[in-house]
Design an enzyme around this catalytic site. Structure first.
Site, PDB file in Angstrom:
ATOM      1  CG  HIS A  96      42.907  72.951   2.808  1.00 36.39           C
ATOM      2  ND1 HIS A  96      42.529  71.789   2.177  1.00 36.39           N
ATOM      3  CD2 HIS A  96      42.170  73.930   2.239  1.00 36.39           C
ATOM      4  CE1 HIS A  96      41.621  72.038   1.260  1.00 36.39           C
ATOM      5  NE2 HIS A  96      41.363  73.342   1.283  1.00 36.39           N
ATOM      6  CG  ASP A  98      39.101  77.199   2.441  1.00 39.94           C
ATOM      7  OD1 ASP A  98      39.843  76.360   1.904  1.00 39.94           O
ATOM      8  OD2 ASP A  98      37.856  77.152   2.384  1.00 39.94           O
ATOM      9  CG  HIS A 241      37.853  71.914   3.677  1.00 38.54           C
ATOM     10  ND1 HIS A 241      38.206  73.063   4.348  1.00 38.54           N
ATOM     11  CD2 HIS A 241      38.084  72.159   2.361  1.00 38.54           C
ATOM     12  CE1 HIS A 241      38.617  73.971   3.487  1.00 38.54           C
ATOM     13  NE2 HIS A 241      38.566  73.450   2.277  1.00 38.54           N
ATOM     14  NE  ARG A 256      37.096  78.746  -1.376  1.00 33.26           N
ATOM     15  CZ  ARG A 256      38.377  78.654  -1.020  1.00 33.26           C
ATOM     16  NH1 ARG A 256      38.936  77.463  -0.893  1.00 33.26           N
ATOM     17  NH2 ARG A 256      39.088  79.730  -0.813  1.00 33.26           N
TER      18      ARG A 256
HETATM   19  O1  LIG Z   1      36.319  70.338  -3.692  1.00 38.63           O
HETATM   20  C1  LIG Z   1      36.261  70.046  -2.499  1.00 38.63           C
HETATM   21  O2  LIG Z   1      35.676  69.068  -2.085  1.00 38.63           O
HETATM   22  C2  LIG Z   1      36.925  70.906  -1.477  1.00 38.63           C
HETATM   23  C3  LIG Z   1      37.409  72.197  -2.036  1.00 38.63           C
HETATM   24  C4  LIG Z   1      38.412  72.834  -1.141  1.00 38.63           C
HETATM   25  O3  LIG Z   1      39.178  72.189  -0.484  1.00 38.63           O
HETATM   26  C5  LIG Z   1      38.464  74.269  -1.060  1.00 38.63           C
HETATM   27  O4  LIG Z   1      37.677  74.952  -1.712  1.00 38.63           O
HETATM   28  O5  LIG Z   1      39.316  74.775  -0.297  1.00 38.63           O
END
Ligand SMILES: O=C(O)CCC(=O)C(=O)O
Length: 265
Positions: A96, A98, A241, A256
């Site tokens: 995806h 974000d 990612h 995040r």
């Molecule tokens: O935890 C991860 O490695 C990725 C997290 C993730 O995909 C996000 O924060 O959108």
């Protein structure tokens, strides 16, 4: 001021050592920005940031967004804690970009390690400029002007907030132009893109599947193995990612931050 930037793969990603992100001067920050546009994913090693310091670093990149669906850290609405809620409940084990269902999806996101598992829990990143560049001229011509529908309905449902689905959908170009470098990038992702504009889901699926395969080909990817102290920033305008949930019940916690972007064009 030069900073030490070392590529981590041939496709994207670079490592930066020797900087304390709580104390970066303007020249160092300008060098970080230029490395970010070149490498799309930056891994800063050995950081010891408090939530306040992570937020302050994020604000240097732009205004921080508050996630429209996912809960935030107590006392810090700018931080989304990513924890191990079990493989079946993982929301991020899918490619995806974000919040692509937003009218102005985030320009960048940054994950700070709080606790890494003893093994596994890597994150995959894929360079969508390279994925686009490798398509044929005929396919590029066909994609030009095409738009796709992105929806947060699945995420809302998974979070028990299915009633919010009407608020979380947007149409974006299938190929977007990076606002800072002018480079074209594929902008469809399996996490949120449901169909092409004016086409059914069934009609859209074969071409979406083909674009997803191109977007996640092994030679456009970098796999990040997390170390204690890592903070990784990525460019949502050029990168997708995918978390890898292979760490069982082991604790894996990240914080995040997300920086507001502009409407894809
Ligand atoms: O935890 C991860 O490695 C990725 C997290 C993730 O995909 C996000 O924060 O959108």
């Amino acid at each position: 001021m030069s900073i030490d930037v070392n590529p981590l793969s041939g496709s994207l990603g670079a490592e930066i050592r020797g900087l304390d992100l709580a104390d970066v001067d303007p020249a160092e920050f300008a060098a970080i920005q230029s490395a970010f546009l070149e490498h799309h994913v930056l891994a800063f090693r050995d950081q010891k940031l408090t939530p306040e310091q992570q937020i302050a670093f994020g604000r240097r990149w732009g205004e921080l967004s508050i996630h429209p669906i996912v809960p935030h850290l107590d006392g810090h609405p700018e931080i989304v804690p990513i924890t191990n809620s079990g493989k079946k409940r993982s929301l991020t084990e899918i490619w995806h970009s974000d919040v692509s269902f937003d009218p102005t999806p985030p320009k960048a996101s940054g994950l700070l390690v709080v606790e890494v598992p003893p093994f596994g829990g890597d994150t995959l990143f894929a360079n969508q400029h390279l994925a686009y560049d490798r398509l044929s001229g005929g396919m590029k011509a066909m994609l030009s002007g095409l738009r796709a529908i992105h929806s947060g309905a699945g995420l809302g449902a998974a979070m028990g907030k299915a009633e919010t689905w009407r608020e979380h959908g947007q149409v974006h170009p299938v190929v977007r132009t990076h606002p800072e470098t002018g480079r074209p990038a594929l902008y469809v992702n399996p996490g949120f893109t449901v169909a092409f504009e004016d086409m059914t889901i069934a009609e859209s699926k074969p071409l979406l599947d083909l674009l997803h395969a191109a977007g996640h080909a092994p030679d456009v990817c970098y796999r990040h193995r997390w170390q204690p102290g890592d903070l990784v920033m990525w460019d949502n305008r050029s990168v997708q990612h995918h978390a890898v949930h292979d760490h069982g019940d082991a604790i894996r916690t990240m914080h995040r931050i997300t920086i507001i972007g502009d409407a894809p064009r």
